[in-house]
Design an enzyme around this catalytic site. Structure first.
Site, PDB file in Angstrom:
ATOM      1  N   ASP A  10       0.871  -1.175   0.000  1.00 13.99           N
ATOM      2  CA  ASP A  10       0.000   0.000   0.000  1.00 13.99           C
ATOM      3  C   ASP A  10       0.914   1.233   0.000  1.00 13.99           C
ATOM      4  O   ASP A  10       2.105   1.131   0.335  1.00 13.99           O
ATOM      5  CB  ASP A  10      -0.877  -0.031   1.266  1.00 13.99           C
ATOM      6  CG  ASP A  10      -1.648   1.254   1.458  1.00 13.99           C
ATOM      7  OD1 ASP A  10      -2.283   1.716   0.494  1.00 13.99           O
ATOM      8  OD2 ASP A  10      -1.599   1.818   2.582  1.00 13.99           O
ATOM      9  N   ASP A  12      -0.395   5.099   0.675  1.00 11.00           N
ATOM     10  CA  ASP A  12      -0.787   6.139   1.637  1.00 11.00           C
ATOM     11  C   ASP A  12      -0.866   5.557   3.039  1.00 11.00           C
ATOM     12  O   ASP A  12      -1.628   4.624   3.301  1.00 11.00           O
ATOM     13  CB  ASP A  12      -2.134   6.747   1.237  1.00 11.00           C
ATOM     14  CG  ASP A  12      -2.026   7.502  -0.062  1.00 11.00           C
ATOM     15  OD1 ASP A  12      -1.221   8.449  -0.116  1.00 11.00           O
ATOM     16  OD2 ASP A  12      -2.706   7.129  -1.034  1.00 11.00           O
ATOM     17  N   GLU A  19      -1.621  11.430   4.520  1.00  9.82           N
ATOM     18  CA  GLU A  19      -2.997  11.932   4.516  1.00  9.82           C
ATOM     19  C   GLU A  19      -3.167  13.320   5.139  1.00  9.82           C
ATOM     20  O   GLU A  19      -3.635  14.240   4.477  1.00  9.82           O
ATOM     21  CB  GLU A  19      -3.937  10.934   5.216  1.00  9.82           C
ATOM     22  CG  GLU A  19      -4.068   9.585   4.509  1.00  9.82           C
ATOM     23  CD  GLU A  19      -4.815   9.637   3.177  1.00  9.82           C
ATOM     24  OE1 GLU A  19      -5.164  10.726   2.717  1.00  9.82           O
ATOM     25  OE2 GLU A  19      -5.040   8.562   2.600  1.00  9.82           O
ATOM     26  N   LYS A  55     -11.849  11.122  -5.347  1.00  7.53           N
ATOM     27  CA  LYS A  55     -13.119  11.541  -5.959  1.00  7.53           C
ATOM     28  C   LYS A  55     -14.286  11.002  -5.140  1.00  7.53           C
ATOM     29  O   LYS A  55     -15.261  11.706  -4.892  1.00  7.53           O
ATOM     30  CB  LYS A  55     -13.205  11.020  -7.406  1.00  7.53           C
ATOM     31  CG  LYS A  55     -12.185  11.649  -8.338  1.00  7.53           C
ATOM     32  CD  LYS A  55     -12.395  11.260  -9.794  1.00  7.53           C
ATOM     33  CE  LYS A  55     -12.007   9.839 -10.103  1.00  7.53           C
ATOM     34  NZ  LYS A  55     -10.576   9.547  -9.968  1.00  7.53           N
ATOM     35  N   ARG A  57     -14.191  10.377  -2.018  1.00  8.68           N
ATOM     36  CA  ARG A  57     -14.190  11.096  -0.739  1.00  8.68           C
ATOM     37  C   ARG A  57     -14.912  12.438  -0.874  1.00  8.68           C
ATOM     38  O   ARG A  57     -15.653  12.847   0.015  1.00  8.68           O
ATOM     39  CB  ARG A  57     -12.740  11.288  -0.269  1.00  8.68           C
ATOM     40  CG  ARG A  57     -12.612  11.777   1.145  1.00  8.68           C
ATOM     41  CD  ARG A  57     -11.183  11.599   1.658  1.00  8.68           C
ATOM     42  NE  ARG A  57     -10.832  10.195   1.678  1.00  8.68           N
ATOM     43  CZ  ARG A  57      -9.630   9.708   1.319  1.00  8.68           C
ATOM     44  NH1 ARG A  57      -8.672  10.524   0.937  1.00  8.68           N
ATOM     45  NH2 ARG A  57      -9.403   8.414   1.354  1.00  8.68           N
ATOM     46  N   ALA A  85      -7.218  19.082 -10.083  1.00 10.40           N
ATOM     47  CA  ALA A  85      -6.469  20.188  -9.462  1.00 10.40           C
ATOM     48  C   ALA A  85      -5.781  19.689  -8.197  1.00 10.40           C
ATOM     49  O   ALA A  85      -4.610  20.006  -7.940  1.00 10.40           O
ATOM     50  CB  ALA A  85      -7.420  21.342  -9.152  1.00 10.40           C
ATOM     51  N   ASP A 184      -1.676  -0.140   6.265  1.00 10.76           N
ATOM     52  CA  ASP A 184      -1.707   0.711   7.460  1.00 10.76           C
ATOM     53  C   ASP A 184      -3.111   0.916   8.005  1.00 10.76           C
ATOM     54  O   ASP A 184      -3.260   1.539   9.058  1.00 10.76           O
ATOM     55  CB  ASP A 184      -1.135   2.104   7.148  1.00 10.76           C
ATOM     56  CG  ASP A 184      -2.103   2.915   6.312  1.00 10.76           C
ATOM     57  OD1 ASP A 184      -2.424   2.474   5.186  1.00 10.76           O
ATOM     58  OD2 ASP A 184      -2.589   3.950   6.792  1.00 10.76           O
TER      59      ASP A 184
END
Ligand code: XBP
Ligand code: MG
Length: 253
Positions: A10, A12, A19, A55, A57, A85, A184
């Site tokens: 993984d 993140d 995060e 997206k 989220r 963006a 995690d």
């Protein structure tokens, strides 16, 4: 049990603690650029992490946390634009070296690569986020060290669905018994365990209190010779940091 052949990482929270001070900041800057008055606090973002994928989220935020916002006619296009963006801002942060790897990550990945283990990434984040992090925080050539980078929208069902892990293993022609996963979060381990993978968890800033039942080992980070990890669940034997010998032992257990 088959011999250990592949390691699936993984990104993140596992390779880097991205995060709170990475993705969250980039979302907020993208909102400001678009003239929106949304601001995701550290606390709110913790709640929004229940849903993986940027997206998804944003949509979850609109559905469950902002009832006042008047939806544009093309909501999908609006979210896609905002997220583009956000990715630009986030990859720019990575390219400026603002987000380091977690303890032990560079050392362990180099050790595994030198030993001939096959490496892959299995993440919900956008592919360029992965390659930019690897390039700037690990090594300019590090993206090429990974045989498969399974990321973003290549599978429609993101974690906790097992699909991203299954996709990566299918490309590598490896079975779950030949691999170890590194995660995690609870969403992450639901995905890896769901794919039949043994999993080592290193908790991150947002995931310390989550349920990691089923993990082979839970530690606070992977550790370094001069920075030992703390074992939160499972048995690391005499090891004080993650190395290939420990991973092989956990895989064979
Ligand atoms: C990570 C995520 C990602 C990032 C944002 O989950 O949920 O969506 O927060 O990335 P995991 P994008 O570590 O379980 O893979 O905005 O690029 O989607
Ligand atoms: Mg994660």
């Amino acid at each position: 049990m088959s011999e250990l052949a592949g390691l699936l990482f993984d990104v993140d929270g596992t390779l880097a603690d991205t995060e709170r001070d990475g993705h969250r900041i980039a979302f907020n800057r993208a909102f400001a650029e678009a003239g929106l008055d949304w601001s995701w606090s550290v606390e709110l973002y913790g709640k929004l992490l229940a849903v993986t994928g940027g997206k998804e989220r944003i949509r979850y935020f609109l559905d469950c946390f902002d009832h006042k916002f008047e939806h544009p006619a093309d909501l999908d296009g609006f979210i896609t634009g905002l997220h583009k963006a956000k990715t630009r801002i986030y990859t720019d942060m990575l390219a400026r070296g603002l987000i380091p790897l977690r303890p032990g990550v560079a050392r362990f990945i180099r050790e595994a690569r030198a030993a001939g283990l096959r490496l892959a990434v299995a993440t919900t984040t956008t592919p360029e986020n992965v390659t930019t992090l690897l390039q700037h925080a690990l090594d300019p050539t590090a993206a090429s060290w990974f045989e498969v980078i399974a990321a973003g929208d290549i599978v429609p069902a993101k974690k906790p669905a097992p699909d991203i892990y299954l996709w990566a293993m299918e490309r590598m022609e490896l079975s779950p018994t030949q691999c170890m996963a590194f995660e995690d979060s609870q969403n992450g381990i639901r995905a890896s365990l769901g794919a039949g993978l043994r999993t080592i968890v290193s908790v991150s800033s947002y995931t310390q209190n989550e349920d990691f039942t089923g993990a082979s080992l839970v530690v606070d980070h992977w550790g370094e010779p001069n920075q030992p990890f703390e074992v939160l669940a499972g048995d690391a034997g005499p090891n004080r940091y993650l190395d290939l010998e420990l991973v092989r032992r956990l895989h064979a257990a």
